[in-house]
Design an enzyme around this catalytic site. Structure first.
Site, mmCIF file in Angstrom:
data_model
loop_
_atom_site.group_PDB
_atom_site.id
_atom_site.type_symbol
_atom_site.label_atom_id
_atom_site.label_comp_id
_atom_site.label_asym_id
_atom_site.label_seq_id
_atom_site.Cartn_x
_atom_site.Cartn_y
_atom_site.Cartn_z
ATOM 1 N N PRO A 323 0.830 -1.435 0.029
ATOM 2 C CA PRO A 323 -0.014 0.060 0.145
ATOM 3 C C PRO A 323 0.904 1.317 -0.103
ATOM 4 O O PRO A 323 1.615 1.419 0.986
ATOM 5 C CB PRO A 323 -0.781 -0.038 1.611
ATOM 6 N N CYS A 430 3.266 2.986 9.680
ATOM 7 C CA CYS A 430 3.246 4.406 9.171
ATOM 8 C C CYS A 430 4.135 5.338 10.010
ATOM 9 O O CYS A 430 3.782 5.811 11.150
ATOM 10 C CB CYS A 430 1.960 5.087 8.700
ATOM 11 N N ASN A 568 8.863 -7.495 4.203
ATOM 12 C CA ASN A 568 8.712 -6.185 3.490
ATOM 13 C C ASN A 568 10.041 -5.549 3.691
ATOM 14 O O ASN A 568 10.307 -5.182 4.955
ATOM 15 C CB ASN A 568 7.621 -5.348 3.991
ATOM 16 N N GLY A 569 10.736 -5.014 2.513
ATOM 17 C CA GLY A 569 12.038 -4.125 2.741
ATOM 18 C C GLY A 569 13.046 -4.542 1.674
ATOM 19 O O GLY A 569 13.559 -5.601 1.511
#
Length: 727
Positions: A323, A430, A568-569
């Site tokens: 996202p 976030c 993720n990353g």
């Protein structure tokens, strides 16, 4: 202006024949067989030795940490032993997952002292103004989609200030038709009808002047016999091919608080009482044996149990598009799905604006029809119990919320009005100040009890839609909390587990950085691998729990007792992706910046090889984005410049791509900055430019000249950007 095909052909002729075919680099290399050991210690692949001008082979230059080494023939400044000239290109990767916030024009200093100097704006992703772009004179909606002699009644009557004369509007009210894209309206070409009507800047391609029996000539809009109608809505300007369109009346009712969410209201009342019981239980004095303060003695079952959830699946064959705020818009997701993305997410929406019926956040929930098709499903092992791929879709939504009641009500609203949802993801990662300081995003990492209540409540009201979470390693570098949080999401609070069961989180995505790090360090895949190992243990532990006297409620254990884990990353190639799946043991990998810089990364993952995309192919992707943007936002003045704005945001990442054929070493690294280089042809050099004026020039190839009122402000600051930077 000439068409894109003519532009590419002319450019190709100038550079001795541009190769438009994809060049595979590295063959069918099996990344999993090439690397042994943890993901962070993978073996780097190097390109074969180069040939010098006299035909003698020579080894590549020694790799320098943090530098993308360019082959000598493409360097602008030849390398010397004393220095390496690295392209001076500022990077602002917080833009990939940030959300802009309005800055009050009369903001005072942090101490709140009236009359003092205004505090200098600092930080990431401050609100930017893109100027205004609209027609010189507005055309009334009563005639915008009708033939000249057949207008609809104008609700404003004689008080209407807009034009009702179509001929006058076409002559004076807007600029002349564009001649890009061969002068044809891309929306009309695709769907057989144009949703912008007379406002379309390609209207000549779908209008006619017809002579009537009385001798008068009438301007009429043309529509093909097989024209595609909107998928979910019958509004005149609704976009065909777009789903999850929420009627304006629903948003109006939400804004006026006329929508009653009975399930949420009932659950929130129970939650308030239960939260107070827990607070009393935890704050009782040491040695206090008062049963009235014991939570287990006073526990009351919730008013209703969660519905049985639809099973989801994450696997090796389902790379995930992250996202992405601003960057993850509908046209970009559509492009990525076309290139092989199997799971997509909406841009992050804020829960409270969703409940207030704000158009901007509800618009983020729209998806293209290609996103509501099943993801690729070819598991290497036995198929997951109860999973029905034919009922699965690619598109999920992500929301941020600072309080359980907001998350719960927003979830019920989304599942009520959006028919095409794979899952709802709660954002707990976030790092942007506006979100963090409100108690949402990564602030939830330090509030596990609140997050637990959110997910339980969301599960209770979401119907069959599963709930997932995206987290970071922690808030501070010296306090990593993800492992404990993952355990809680998998099994529930340790001391309340017997009473409450598992929260019902279907999947967790872990970004391998803390909030404090943002993007200043490489993602920690060793830590992600440790958490993945824990998930495997927890999934096995759930099976043991079901054998106890008090069996865990089946509806609190999603996916048949399996919680998926996604990493993720810093995923920038198929080598990275397969390495993480095979060595870090994650179920799948979520790709963020790597997909913006190189959207065909999903194609590389599917084929298992590097793809050296030519400049003309990359230009084709830009053209597709422009076409998809006009289909999503309209081909009128407003829609075209919305498309231009998001195209320029896309180009701010897309132009960072360094072609594989120019690199000394493989695999490429997402965080390496290239040496100053020129491309293999003029077009490739243009597509690698870091100057925003070149980005505007590229956009004008497909969207026509930018209006003088248009103001694109890059997120970066350097000598080449003669404006104030954003962060």
């Amino acid at each position: 202006m000439e068409s894109n095909e003519a532009t590419v052909k002319r450019t190709a002729d100038q550079v001795d024949g541009l190769n438009v075919n994809t060049k595979a680099v590295g063959g069918d290399q099996d990344a999993s067989s090439s690397h042994i050991g943890p993901a962070t210690k993978r073996v780097k692949l190097d390109t074969p030795p180069q040939l010098s001008h006299d035909g003698v082979s020579k080894p590549p230059r020694e790799r320098i940490k943090g530098v993308a080494m360019i082959k000598e023939e493409y360097l602008i400044v030849p390398p010397s032993r004393s220095e390496t000239v690295v392209e001076d290109r500022p990077i602002d990767d917080d833009a990939a997952e940030g959300r802009t916030a309005p800055v009050p024009q009369d903001s005072r200093d942090s101490r709140g002292q009236g009359g003092g100097k205004r505090k200098k704006q600092k930080g990431q992703n401050k609100e930017r103004e893109f100027g205004t772009f609209s027609d010189a004179v507005k055309l009334c909606n009563s005639v915008a989609w009708t033939n000249e002699f057949s207008p609809r009644p104008c609700k404003h009557g004689e008080r209407c200030n807009a034009l009702h004369d179509i001929r006058k509007y076409l002559k004076e009210g807007r600029r002349a038709d564009l001649d890009t894209l061969s002068g044809g309206c891309p929306v009309f070409a695709t769907y057989g009808r144009c949703t912008s009507g007379w406002r379309c800047l390609y209207v000549k391609s779908h209008m006619e002047e017809v002579t009537r029996e009385d001798g008068r000539t009438e301007l009429v809009l043309v529509e093909k016999e097989d024209a595609v109608k909107p998928a979910d809505d019958d509004e005149m300007d609704a976009k065909p091919g777009v789903v999850n369109n929420v009627p304006p009346q629903v948003k109006l009712n939400l804004s006026r608080k006329k929508v009653v969410m009975e399930k949420s209201e009932e659950y929130i009342k129970w939650l308030a009482v239960d939260t107070e019981l827990i607070r009393t239980h935890y704050h009782k004095q040491k040695g206090d044996e008062d049963e009235a303060k014991d939570y287990r003695a006073q526990y009351v079952e919730p008013p209703f149990k969660p519905s049985e959830k639809r099973k989801v699946y994450f696997g090796r064959e389902t790379p995930v598009l992250a996202p992405l705020t601003t960057q993850g818009n509908l046209p970009f997701r559509r492009l990525c799905v076309e290139l092989g993305a199997q799971v997509t997410y909406s841009e992050m929406a804020l829960g409270l604006p969703i409940l207030q019926g704000q158009k901007t956040d509800w618009t983020l929930m729209r998806a293209h029809e290609s996103e509501v098709t099943p993801p690729r499903f070819n598991p290497s092992g036995p198929a997951p119990l109860g999973y029905d791929n034919s009922k699965d879709v690619k598109f999920g939504v992500q929301i941020a919320a600072s309080a359980p009641w907001i998350a719960i009500k927003a979830t019920e609203a989304l599942t009520t009005y959006l028919p095409h949802l794979r899952l709802i993801d709660i954002n707990c990662g976030c790092p942007i100040d506006m979100v963090f300081k409100s108690g949402a995003g990564s602030a939830l990492l330090d509030a596990p009890a609140k997050l637990d209540r959110m997910i339980r409540g969301m599960n209770a009201v979401s119907g069959e839609v599963p709930i997932t979470a995206k987290i970071r390693m922690g808030v501070k570098d010296d306090k990593l909390t993800a492992q404990k949080l993952v355990e809680r999401l998998a099994l529930g609070s340790q001391d309340m587990r017997d009473q409450l069961g598992a929260p019902g989180c279907a999947a967790v995505t872990l970004h391998g950085r803390t909030r404090q790090q943002r993007y200043t360090r490489a993602a920690n895949w060793t830590y992600i691998a440790e958490c993945a190992a824990l998930i495997k243990q927890f999934n096995e532990k759930k099976d043991e729990l079901t054998d106890t006297i008090r069996e865990v409620e089946e509806n609190t254990l999603p996916n048949g007792g399996k919680m998926y884990f996604v990493g993720n990353g810093d995923c920038y190639s198929h080598v990275d992706y397969l390495d993480h799946v095979d060595n870090a043991k994650v179920d799948s990998v979520m790709i963020a910046r790597g997909a913006i810089i190189k959207p065909w990364i999903f194609e590389e993952i599917e084929k298992g090889q590097y793809l050296d995309k030519s400049a003309s192919e990359r230009l084709t992707y830009i053209e597709k984005f422009a076409r998809y943007g006009m289909e999503a936002w309209g081909s009128d003045e407003l829609g075209i410049n919305y498309t231009r704005r998001f195209l320029l945001e896309f180009l701010s990442f897309f132009t960072r791509y360094v072609p594989i054929g120019l690199l000394e070493h493989l695999p490429p690294n997402l965080n390496e900055r290239p040496e100053a280089f020129r491309g293999r042809d003029d077009l490739e050099t243009l597509l690698s430019s870091s100057n925003y004026k070149d980005w505007i020039k590229i956009s004008e190839m497909f969207l026509g000249p930018a209006p003088t009122s248009f103001n694109f402000q890059p997120k970066h600051k350097s000598n080449s950007y003669e404006i104030e930077a954003e962060g």
